[in-house]
Design a protein around this motif. Structure first.
Motif, PDB file in Angstrom:
ATOM      1  N   UNK A 138     -67.677  83.755   0.879  1.00 54.78           N
ATOM      2  CA  UNK A 138     -66.240  83.635   0.990  1.00 54.78           C
ATOM      3  C   UNK A 138     -65.909  83.247   2.431  1.00 54.78           C
ATOM      4  N   UNK A 139     -65.033  82.283   2.584  1.00 59.68           N
ATOM      5  CA  UNK A 139     -64.630  81.796   3.902  1.00 59.68           C
ATOM      6  C   UNK A 139     -63.155  82.088   4.082  1.00 59.68           C
ATOM      7  N   UNK A 140     -62.822  82.629   5.252  1.00 51.33           N
ATOM      8  CA  UNK A 140     -61.426  82.970   5.552  1.00 51.33           C
ATOM      9  C   UNK A 140     -61.075  82.390   6.910  1.00 51.33           C
ATOM     10  N   UNK A 141     -60.080  81.543   6.940  1.00 50.45           N
ATOM     11  CA  UNK A 141     -59.610  80.942   8.185  1.00 50.45           C
ATOM     12  C   UNK A 141     -58.302  81.593   8.598  1.00 50.45           C
ATOM     13  N   UNK A 142     -58.228  81.960   9.836  1.00 54.67           N
ATOM     14  CA  UNK A 142     -57.014  82.601  10.342  1.00 54.67           C
ATOM     15  C   UNK A 142     -56.462  81.768  11.490  1.00 54.67           C
ATOM     16  N   UNK A 143     -55.263  81.251  11.331  1.00 52.35           N
ATOM     17  CA  UNK A 143     -54.658  80.403  12.344  1.00 52.35           C
ATOM     18  C   UNK A 143     -53.405  81.037  12.940  1.00 52.35           C
ATOM     19  N   UNK A 144     -53.236  82.319  12.814  1.00 58.20           N
ATOM     20  CA  UNK A 144     -52.072  83.003  13.353  1.00 58.20           C
ATOM     21  C   UNK A 144     -52.249  83.199  14.856  1.00 58.20           C
ATOM     22  N   UNK A 145     -51.440  82.503  15.636  1.00 54.79           N
ATOM     23  CA  UNK A 145     -51.518  82.581  17.092  1.00 54.79           C
ATOM     24  C   UNK A 145     -50.192  83.125  17.607  1.00 54.79           C
ATOM     25  N   UNK A 146     -50.273  84.121  18.461  1.00 48.00           N
ATOM     26  CA  UNK A 146     -49.092  84.771  19.018  1.00 48.00           C
ATOM     27  C   UNK A 146     -49.190  84.723  20.540  1.00 48.00           C
ATOM     28  N   UNK A 147     -48.099  84.377  21.204  1.00 48.78           N
ATOM     29  CA  UNK A 147     -48.092  84.372  22.666  1.00 48.78           C
ATOM     30  C   UNK A 147     -46.858  85.139  23.132  1.00 48.78           C
ATOM     31  N   UNK A 148     -47.097  86.178  23.904  1.00 50.68           N
ATOM     32  CA  UNK A 148     -46.000  87.013  24.398  1.00 50.68           C
ATOM     33  C   UNK A 148     -45.912  86.931  25.907  1.00 50.68           C
ATOM     34  N   UNK A 149     -44.687  86.837  26.401  1.00 50.98           N
ATOM     35  CA  UNK A 149     -44.436  86.788  27.839  1.00 50.98           C
ATOM     36  C   UNK A 149     -43.665  88.041  28.217  1.00 50.98           C
ATOM     37  N   UNK A 185     -42.828  89.248  38.459  1.00 52.86           N
ATOM     38  CA  UNK A 185     -44.256  89.180  38.138  1.00 52.86           C
ATOM     39  C   UNK A 185     -44.352  89.136  36.618  1.00 52.86           C
ATOM     40  N   UNK A 186     -44.846  88.015  36.104  1.00 54.10           N
ATOM     41  CA  UNK A 186     -44.902  87.789  34.662  1.00 54.10           C
ATOM     42  C   UNK A 186     -46.342  87.902  34.171  1.00 54.10           C
ATOM     43  N   UNK A 187     -46.474  88.154  32.880  1.00 49.98           N
ATOM     44  CA  UNK A 187     -47.784  88.181  32.255  1.00 49.98           C
ATOM     45  C   UNK A 187     -47.674  87.530  30.884  1.00 49.98           C
ATOM     46  N   UNK A 188     -48.571  86.603  30.598  1.00 52.24           N
ATOM     47  CA  UNK A 188     -48.617  85.931  29.312  1.00 52.24           C
ATOM     48  C   UNK A 188     -49.891  86.349  28.603  1.00 52.24           C
ATOM     49  N   UNK A 189     -49.750  86.830  27.372  1.00 49.62           N
ATOM     50  CA  UNK A 189     -50.896  87.263  26.577  1.00 49.62           C
ATOM     51  C   UNK A 189     -50.940  86.429  25.302  1.00 49.62           C
ATOM     52  N   UNK A 190     -52.072  85.784  25.053  1.00 56.62           N
ATOM     53  CA  UNK A 190     -52.268  84.993  23.847  1.00 56.62           C
ATOM     54  C   UNK A 190     -53.191  85.757  22.917  1.00 56.62           C
ATOM     55  N   UNK A 191     -52.766  85.868  21.647  1.00 56.83           N
ATOM     56  CA  UNK A 191     -53.545  86.592  20.655  1.00 56.83           C
ATOM     57  C   UNK A 191     -53.789  85.700  19.437  1.00 56.83           C
ATOM     58  N   UNK A 192     -54.950  85.812  18.850  1.00 55.19           N
ATOM     59  CA  UNK A 192     -55.279  85.129  17.599  1.00 55.19           C
ATOM     60  C   UNK A 192     -55.575  86.214  16.578  1.00 55.19           C
ATOM     61  N   UNK A 193     -54.807  86.254  15.525  1.00 57.47           N
ATOM     62  CA  UNK A 193     -54.939  87.287  14.475  1.00 57.47           C
ATOM     63  C   UNK A 193     -54.891  88.688  15.079  1.00 57.47           C
ATOM     64  N   UNK A 194     -53.970  88.924  15.984  1.00 55.72           N
ATOM     65  CA  UNK A 194     -53.729  90.205  16.642  1.00 55.72           C
ATOM     66  C   UNK A 194     -54.867  90.660  17.541  1.00 55.72           C
TER      67      UNK A 194
END
Length: 74
Positions: free
Chosen positions: A1-12, A35-44
């Motif tokens: 079984x193959x599962x692709x996850x393309x959920x990308x979240x970016x929070x500033x 002072x800022x911070x950017x966090x990028x997440x893929x599938x949480x």
């Protein structure tokens, strides 16, 4: 079984701010250095985190100028 996850979240997030002399060129509101911070997440799952500094308008929230923050991370 193959599962692709393309959920990308970016929070500033804004860590800390200081007042700065000057006005916003867009709305005329006051400006602050933040002072800022950017966090990028893929599938949480956090993938990339970057700390940077920006001049932000206090009224409309526009980023007027941004530059790399070379100080220590918190």
């Amino acid at each position: 079984m193959v599962f692709f996850c393309f959920l990308v979240d970016q929070r500033r997030t804004m860590r800390s701010t200081k007042p700065v002399a000057g006005m916003c060129s867009r709305c005329g509101g006051g400006a602050r250095v933040a002072d800022m911070e950017t966090a990028t997440r893929v599938c949480y799952v956090p993938v990339h985190r970057r700390a940077w500094r920006a001049i932000v308008c206090t009224f409309c929230g526009a980023v007027l100028k941004s530059y790399q923050h070379l100080g220590r991370r918190r």
